[in-house]
Write an enzyme that holds these catalytic residues in place. Structure first.
Site, mmCIF file in Angstrom:
data_model
loop_
_atom_site.group_PDB
_atom_site.id
_atom_site.type_symbol
_atom_site.label_atom_id
_atom_site.label_comp_id
_atom_site.label_asym_id
_atom_site.label_seq_id
_atom_site.Cartn_x
_atom_site.Cartn_y
_atom_site.Cartn_z
ATOM 1 N N SER A 189 50.096 -26.239 22.110
ATOM 2 C CA SER A 189 50.481 -24.849 21.856
ATOM 3 C C SER A 189 50.356 -23.938 23.071
ATOM 4 C CB SER A 189 49.644 -24.272 20.718
ATOM 5 O OG SER A 189 48.270 -24.259 21.049
ATOM 6 N N HIS A 217 54.408 -27.030 16.862
ATOM 7 C CA HIS A 217 55.375 -26.510 17.843
ATOM 8 C C HIS A 217 56.527 -27.473 18.085
ATOM 9 C CE1 HIS A 217 52.919 -23.009 18.714
ATOM 10 N NE2 HIS A 217 51.900 -23.827 18.515
ATOM 11 N N LYS A 248 56.629 -20.985 12.560
ATOM 12 C CA LYS A 248 57.120 -21.008 13.954
ATOM 13 C C LYS A 248 58.641 -21.206 13.924
ATOM 14 C CE LYS A 248 52.578 -21.915 15.715
ATOM 15 N NZ LYS A 248 51.737 -21.683 14.543
HETATM 16 N N1 PMP Z 1 48.273 -25.715 14.922
HETATM 17 C C1 PMP Z 1 48.796 -25.227 16.048
HETATM 18 C C2 PMP Z 1 49.070 -26.171 17.172
HETATM 19 C C3 PMP Z 1 49.086 -23.869 16.177
HETATM 20 O O1 PMP Z 1 49.582 -23.385 17.312
HETATM 21 C C4 PMP Z 1 48.824 -23.017 15.083
HETATM 22 C C5 PMP Z 1 49.165 -21.521 15.114
HETATM 23 N N2 PMP Z 1 48.994 -20.886 16.266
HETATM 24 C C6 PMP Z 1 48.255 -23.557 13.934
HETATM 25 C C7 PMP Z 1 48.002 -24.899 13.881
HETATM 26 C C8 PMP Z 1 47.896 -22.688 12.781
HETATM 27 O O2 PMP Z 1 49.023 -22.364 12.048
HETATM 28 P P1 PMP Z 1 49.108 -20.969 11.232
HETATM 29 O O3 PMP Z 1 49.423 -19.922 12.235
HETATM 30 O O4 PMP Z 1 50.203 -21.215 10.263
HETATM 31 O O5 PMP Z 1 47.792 -20.780 10.600
#
Ligand code: PMP
Length: 402
Positions: A189, A217, A248
């Protein structure tokens, strides 16, 4: 108040001194490449809305229909009376999109990680995570009470050593072997690089471990059918637990876990963030279902082609301008600055020039690895990328860069 306010103010002052203070800044308008901040229009290069679906008319129409048919709230958790048809439809759609028997939705990706890892592991088990996995996985690992081992980022040799150590362990009283779960992201991420999933699969199979891959992602972006990086690498059917988010590329909100029917049944029975939380809203489920339809349609293909074209244009321009960015294909282009204060200065200078890319700092990334996490969307126009490059060049002339 026994010093409550004073203590908190002291703590906040320490965040400020270290360049780690964070604050919320309201944006006006829908999620898009153009937003307004404090009444000033800015170009947004920080969203995860990679395909530009978060403000898509078809998703909004699907939400309007869901509001009409199902109302605003789900009323209760799924196991009480909140399991609406719209949730089941979304789960069937996710399962068929991903080519697996079953899926389960959570109110966020964070909740999905917490629920799945906590359901699968207990204190006698072992969880092996990449050093750079998302906070939701780290928190899930801690909460599960399993033994946590961390392998160096994308380092399969380090992973092998940990698995050899795990092979030598027994679960104590019962003498049985512990469960060993490896967890990694597919597209990281904050770095935009890719996990060596094929090599990880080889190793985990040799050691009889399980693998959970967070495709937050990558869902909707990678692979012939846009299922994710596991599809692109041809190894999706060898992963025990696949995770992703709906917030996303899918332009909605929520998270999912998918895989075998037994996995999903286990989660329904044991995942605490699923059992003890109100079901996702009908609106978010309807939006995600419609997004899945678009992702699998000709329009989805076009949007992906446009996204990768814009990513290439931006990467080439950044490389020409002397920025170091990952060589792999990803819509996440980290501009690593290093010091927290320098990242904040670069972000504020860019904002003054009408470009929104907030600084990402510890604890989201390691100390001294602060960055601007630049993300590209299919909705960015070529002129907007040129505007971004112009602003970055101006910052450079002021001594603000990597
Ligand atoms: N896993 C990854 C790799 C993320 O980037 C994110 C969100 N930034 C999440 C899980 C969490 O997802 P959510 O925003 O839907 O809680």
């Amino acid at each position: 108040m026994s010093g409550f306010e004073d203590q908190l103010q002291e703590q906040l002052a320490r965040f400020r001194d270290a360049g780690l203070y964070r604050e919320l800044r309201p944006l006006d308008g829908a999620q898009s490449t153009h937003v307004a901040m404090a009444g000033k229009p800015v170009l947004n290069f920080s969203s995860n809305d990679y395909l530009g679906l978060a403000n898509h008319p078809a998703l909004k129409e699907a939400v309007a229909r869901a509001l009409h048919d199902f109302g605003t709230g789900s009323g209760a958790s799924r196991l009480i009376c909140g399991s609406l048809r719209i949730h089941h439809e979304l789960e069937q759609n996710i399962a068929s999109f991903k080519g697996v028997p079953a899926a389960l939705c959570f109110s966020s990706g964070y909740a999905a990680a917490l629920g799945a890892i906590g359901a699968l592991l207990g204190k006698n088990d072992i969880i092996v995570i990449d050093k750079l996995v998302h906070a939701s996985i780290v928190d899930a690992a801690r909460l599960s009470a399993a033994k946590i081992r961390v392998f160096a980022h994308n380092d399969v040799d380090d992973l092998k050593k940990i698995l050899q150590w795990a092979d030598s362990r027994s679960t104590g009283q019962t003498g049985g072997r512990p469960r060993v779960l490896i967890v990694t992201e597919s597209v990281f991420s904050m770095d935009g690089d890719l996990a060596p999933l094929r090599e990880i699969i080889e190793v985990k199979e040799r050691h009889g471990a399980w693998l959970m891959v967070d495709e937050a992602h990558a869902t909707g972006l990678f692979g012939e059918r846009a299922r994710g990086l596991a599809e692109a690498f041809g190894i999706a059917d060898r992963i025990e637990v696949q995770m992703g988010t709906l917030g996303k590329a899918l332009g909605s909100a929520g998270g999912y876990i998918c895989g075998s029917r037994a996995l999903i049944e286990l989660l329904v029975n044991r995942a605490r963030s699923f059992i003890f939380s109100t079901a996702p809203t009908p609106a978010s489920s309807a939006a995600a279902t419609e997004a899945l339809r678009i992702v699998q349609s000709a329009e989805g293909q076009e949007r992906r082609a446009l996204l990768w074209q814009r990513v290439d244009e931006t990467k080439n321009a950044l490389i020409r301008a002397g920025w170091r960015i990952p060589v792999v294909q990803s819509p996440i282009l980290p501009l690593v600055v290093g010091q927290e204060a320098s990242a904040v200065s670069l972000a504020s200078e860019l904002l003054a020039l009408g470009i929104l890319i907030p600084a990402i700092r510890y604890p989201t990334v390691a100390r001294g690895a602060a960055r601007l996490r630049l993300t590209i969307s299919a909705s960015h126009a070529a002129e907007e990328i040129a505007q971004l490059m112009g602003a970055l060049a101006q910052c450079r002339t002021k001594g603000l860069s990597a």
